[in-house]
Design a protein around this motif. Structure first.
Motif, PDB file in Angstrom:
ATOM      1  N   PHE A 172       0.814  -1.217   0.000  1.00  0.00           N
ATOM      2  CA  PHE A 172       0.000   0.000   0.000  1.00  0.00           C
ATOM      3  C   PHE A 172       0.847   1.267   0.000  1.00  0.00           C
ATOM      4  CE2 PHE A 172      -3.002  -2.999   2.161  1.00  0.00           C
ATOM      5  CZ  PHE A 172      -3.931  -3.042   1.149  1.00  0.00           C
ATOM      6  N   GLU A 173       1.803   1.357   0.911  1.00  0.00           N
ATOM      7  CA  GLU A 173       2.561   2.600   1.057  1.00  0.00           C
ATOM      8  C   GLU A 173       3.327   2.996  -0.205  1.00  0.00           C
ATOM      9  OE1 GLU A 173       2.426   5.222   3.144  1.00  0.00           O
ATOM     10  OE2 GLU A 173       0.708   4.020   3.793  1.00  0.00           O
ATOM     11  N   PRO A 211      -5.333   2.706   2.480  1.00  0.00           N
ATOM     12  CA  PRO A 211      -4.713   1.409   2.184  1.00  0.00           C
ATOM     13  C   PRO A 211      -5.725   0.266   2.210  1.00  0.00           C
ATOM     14  CG  PRO A 211      -4.158   2.111   4.409  1.00  0.00           C
ATOM     15  CD  PRO A 211      -4.948   3.218   3.788  1.00  0.00           C
ATOM     16  N   ILE A 221       0.719   4.244  -2.773  1.00  0.00           N
ATOM     17  CA  ILE A 221       0.140   5.542  -2.414  1.00  0.00           C
ATOM     18  C   ILE A 221       1.174   6.654  -2.604  1.00  0.00           C
ATOM     19  CG2 ILE A 221      -0.762   6.900  -0.477  1.00  0.00           C
ATOM     20  CD1 ILE A 221      -2.158   4.241   0.446  1.00  0.00           C
ATOM     21  N   GLN A 222       2.412   6.410  -2.199  1.00  0.00           N
ATOM     22  CA  GLN A 222       3.466   7.414  -2.379  1.00  0.00           C
ATOM     23  C   GLN A 222       3.676   7.737  -3.857  1.00  0.00           C
ATOM     24  OE1 GLN A 222       6.974   5.989  -0.380  1.00  0.00           O
ATOM     25  NE2 GLN A 222       6.077   6.235   1.661  1.00  0.00           N
TER      26      GLN A 222
END
Length: 179
Positions: free
Chosen positions: A21-22, A39, A25-26
């Protein structure tokens, strides 16, 4: 590529599961998505509410070989005599590497050539992607040629189903870009 071309969404979910997820998303934020992205696995399916400008801006990062420039409406202001009194200084930032952007463009060209975006075809290479929400409340197509990225959204202001298809958005994109 085939999954993207045919909108086989389970593959997108599997990629999200592998990448995480991170990082996803970033990357979305680097490419111009400013809306909050939670997330959740449905993120891979476009479950986050993102406006058309953000989405079009993100696709612009593919069109510019991985560089992102914030969308803007005014680039300079002239006085009565034509002298520049203000000029924007929008500096592109590297969002993704050029090779990844080229791979995405190759895949998105296939969407237009052989997939859900066929209605967007022009007499030149086009890359893009269709999208449809539940009950066809939102129909969109984001597409680009090297010089321009354009996003089309079709829907009802009251969020009622359109009962159309994203091919309608691709066709609208085609009509605009043909001119």
């Amino acid at each position: 590529r085939d999954a993207l071309t045919k909108s086989v969404n389970i593959v997108a979910v599997r990629v999200l599961m592998k990448v995480g997820f991170e990082p996803t998303i970033q990357l979305a934020h680097k490419m111009g998505i400013q809306s909050e992205l939670k997330p959740m696995y449905s993120l891979a399916l476009g479950s986050a509410e993102v406006n058309l400008l953000e989405l079009t801006s993100a696709y612009g990062s593919f069109a510019t070989k991985g560089l992102h420039v914030e969308p803007h409406g005014i680039t300079r202001i002239l006085d009565r005599r034509g002298k520049v009194i203000w000029s924007a200084d929008f500096k592109p930032k590297r969002a993704i590497d050029a090779e990844s952007a080229a791979i995405m463009t190759w895949m998105l060209r296939n969407v237009v050539e052989n997939g859900t975006g066929r209605a967007a075809q022009l007499n030149r290479p086009v890359a893009g992607k269709t999208g449809t929400t539940d009950e066809a409340r939102d129909l969109w197509f984001i597409g680009y040629i090297p010089q321009m990225v354009t996003g089309v959204w079709l829907g009802n202001d009251d969020n009622k189903p359109t009962w159309g298809s994203s091919g309608s958005a691709a066709d609208t994109w085609h009509e605009f870009m043909e001119k």
